[in-house]
Design a protein around this motif. Sequence first.
Motif, short mmCIF file in Angstrom:
data_model
loop_
_atom_site.label_atom_id
_atom_site.label_comp_id
_atom_site.label_asym_id
_atom_site.label_seq_id
_atom_site.Cartn_x
_atom_site.Cartn_y
_atom_site.Cartn_z
N PHE A 209 4.38 6.55 2.03
CA PHE A 209 3.70 6.18 0.78
C PHE A 209 4.67 6.23 -0.40
O PHE A 209 4.79 5.27 -1.17
CB PHE A 209 2.52 7.11 0.53
CG PHE A 209 1.90 6.97 -0.84
CD1 PHE A 209 1.44 5.74 -1.29
CD2 PHE A 209 1.80 8.06 -1.70
CE1 PHE A 209 0.89 5.59 -2.56
CE2 PHE A 209 1.25 7.93 -2.96
CZ PHE A 209 0.80 6.69 -3.40
N THR A 210 5.38 7.33 -0.53
CA THR A 210 6.28 7.45 -1.69
C THR A 210 7.40 6.42 -1.60
O THR A 210 7.80 5.85 -2.62
CB THR A 210 6.86 8.87 -1.80
OG1 THR A 210 7.51 9.22 -0.58
CG2 THR A 210 5.79 9.88 -2.10
N GLY A 211 7.89 6.17 -0.40
CA GLY A 211 8.95 5.17 -0.25
C GLY A 211 8.47 3.78 -0.64
O GLY A 211 9.18 3.02 -1.31
N THR A 212 7.25 3.45 -0.24
CA THR A 212 6.68 2.15 -0.59
C THR A 212 6.53 2.02 -2.11
O THR A 212 6.88 1.01 -2.72
CB THR A 212 5.31 1.98 0.09
OG1 THR A 212 5.49 2.08 1.50
CG2 THR A 212 4.67 0.65 -0.25
N LEU A 213 6.02 3.09 -2.69
CA LEU A 213 5.82 3.09 -4.14
C LEU A 213 7.15 3.01 -4.87
O LEU A 213 7.32 2.24 -5.83
CB LEU A 213 5.07 4.37 -4.52
CG LEU A 213 4.43 4.46 -5.90
CD1 LEU A 213 3.57 3.26 -6.21
CD2 LEU A 213 3.60 5.74 -6.00
N MET A 214 8.13 3.78 -4.40
CA MET A 214 9.44 3.79 -5.05
C MET A 214 10.10 2.42 -4.97
O MET A 214 10.72 1.95 -5.93
CB MET A 214 10.34 4.84 -4.39
CG MET A 214 9.89 6.24 -4.61
SD MET A 214 10.21 6.82 -6.27
CE MET A 214 11.89 7.36 -6.10
N GLN A 215 9.96 1.80 -3.83
CA GLN A 215 10.59 0.49 -3.67
C GLN A 215 9.98 -0.51 -4.66
O GLN A 215 10.68 -1.29 -5.30
CB GLN A 215 10.43 -0.02 -2.24
CG GLN A 215 11.18 -1.33 -2.02
CD GLN A 215 10.98 -1.91 -0.64
OE1 GLN A 215 10.11 -1.49 0.11
NE2 GLN A 215 11.78 -2.90 -0.30
N TYR A 216 8.67 -0.44 -4.80
CA TYR A 216 8.01 -1.37 -5.72
C TYR A 216 8.40 -1.08 -7.17
O TYR A 216 8.70 -2.01 -7.94
CB TYR A 216 6.49 -1.27 -5.55
CG TYR A 216 5.76 -2.25 -6.45
CD1 TYR A 216 5.78 -3.61 -6.16
CD2 TYR A 216 5.09 -1.82 -7.58
CE1 TYR A 216 5.14 -4.53 -6.98
CE2 TYR A 216 4.45 -2.72 -8.41
CZ TYR A 216 4.47 -4.07 -8.10
OH TYR A 216 3.85 -4.97 -8.93
#
Length: 385
Positions: A209-216
Motif C-alpha cells: 500500500f505505502t509503495g503504491t501510494l509513494m509511487q503515485y
Amino acid sequence: MSRPAPRPMHEPSSVGQMLRQHGISRRAFVKYCTATASLMALPPGLGAAMAQALHGARRPSVIYLSFQECTGCFESFTCSFAPTIENLIFDVISLDYDDTLMAAAGSAAETAMQTAMRENFGKYILVVDGSVPTGAGGGYCTAGGRAAADILTEAAKGAELIICVGTCSSFGGIPYADPNPTHAWPVSAIVGDRPIVNVSGCPPIAEVFTGTLMQYVTTGRIPDLDEHLRPKVFYGNTIHDRCYRRPFYDEGKFAKTFDDEGARSGWCLYELGCKGPTTYNACATVKWNGGVSFPIESGHGCLGCSEPGFWDKGSFYGTLSAAAWGKAGEAEPLHVLGYGAAAAAAGVAVGAGSSVLARQRLAHDAAAAPPAGGPGTHPTTPEKD
Ligand code: SF4
Ligand code: SF4
Ligand code: F3S
C-alpha cells in the motif's frame, strides 16, 4: 505500539516541511525511500531520486473511508512490525479524514469530511477499505445516517485517484461471498468514472500500500495495473513463481499432512491446499512483519486472499482445482463498470472488464428475490445484465 496521531487540518503543505516538523531527518527519509524503491524492484539510485522529488512535493490530501470491513486492513498498516517505516506515510500524506483514527465523532466528523472534500476537490486521494453493501436500502452500513454507497459516490466525485485497500473493497471479499446477504459490492462496481487502483489482500501487505501510494505521489502517475487493477510491480507474479518451496514442487515432493515428515522437511504444500500457483501477490518477496515471514514460510498454504472471489472457490485445504481457480493468470477479472474511458484517458492499462465472476454473481442476484431497497433499487447499484 503507537499509532499515528490524527493530524489537525492546515498542516504544512510540502512533504519536506512536514518531515522537518516531525523531526524526521533527510537521511532517514532517503533510507525509507530507498527501501520502498527496492521493494518495487526499482534501481537503487531511484530511492534518492524519489526522496528528492517527494521532499518538495505537496502533501497529497487523503480521505480514508471504511465501510463493510473488519479493520484488519487498517491494522495491517498501523500495527506493522516496523512502524517507523510504514507510518512515515502518515507524515508524507495529509490524512484529512479517517473515521477510524480521528478524534472527532458525530457531526464534527461529518463536517471534517465535507471540509476535506471541499477544500481539496479534484485533488485528493480517496482510500477505501471494506465492501459497499446495497441491500436493505444501504442500511447495512451507514455513517451519519447515510448509506455507504452514497458516501462513496459523493467522495469519489472529487477524487483524483481511488485506492482500494484490501480484498473487500477491491473485489467484495468476505461480505461478497455467497450468499452475499448484504448485497455487497466492490468499489469498482459502484464508482464508474474515476481511476481506481486495487491493493488487494486480506489484509494487504503494508509496504504494498505505502509503495503504491509513494509511487503515485512521486511520479503523479498511476502505476501499470493488471487486469484486476492491481499494480503489476507487486502483483505481477504468483506466490508460486517466487516461493522458496518451489524446488520441492518441481521435484514432486509434497507434504501430505501438516505434521508429516514432508511438512517437517519444508516440502511443497500444494496437496494441502496451497493456492500459490493462482495467487498474485508479493508475499513471497516482500513478506510480512518487516520481511520476517509469510504464510507458506509459517507452514500453511496460501489461501489466495488477494484474488477475486477467494471465499467461494472451495476448501482452503482442498488441492487446487483448475475448475474453481482457473490456471495462473486466468483468474476471473472483476467487472469494472464504466471504468474503461477514465482509465484510457489516464493512460492506464486496464484489462477489458467483462467479468465472468461478476456476471455469475449478477445472475445469481437477479435470480434471488432482492430485499426491499436492495440491488437494482439503489441509485448507485450497477445495472444487472
Ligand atoms: Fe478485513 Fe480482509 Fe476485508 Fe481487509 S480485506 S477488511 S482484512 S476481511
Ligand atoms: Fe507453490 Fe504453494 Fe508449493 Fe510454494 S508451497 S511451491 S506456492 S504450491
Ligand atoms: Fe494471502 Fe496467500 Fe499472501 S493467503 S497473505 S496471498 S500467501
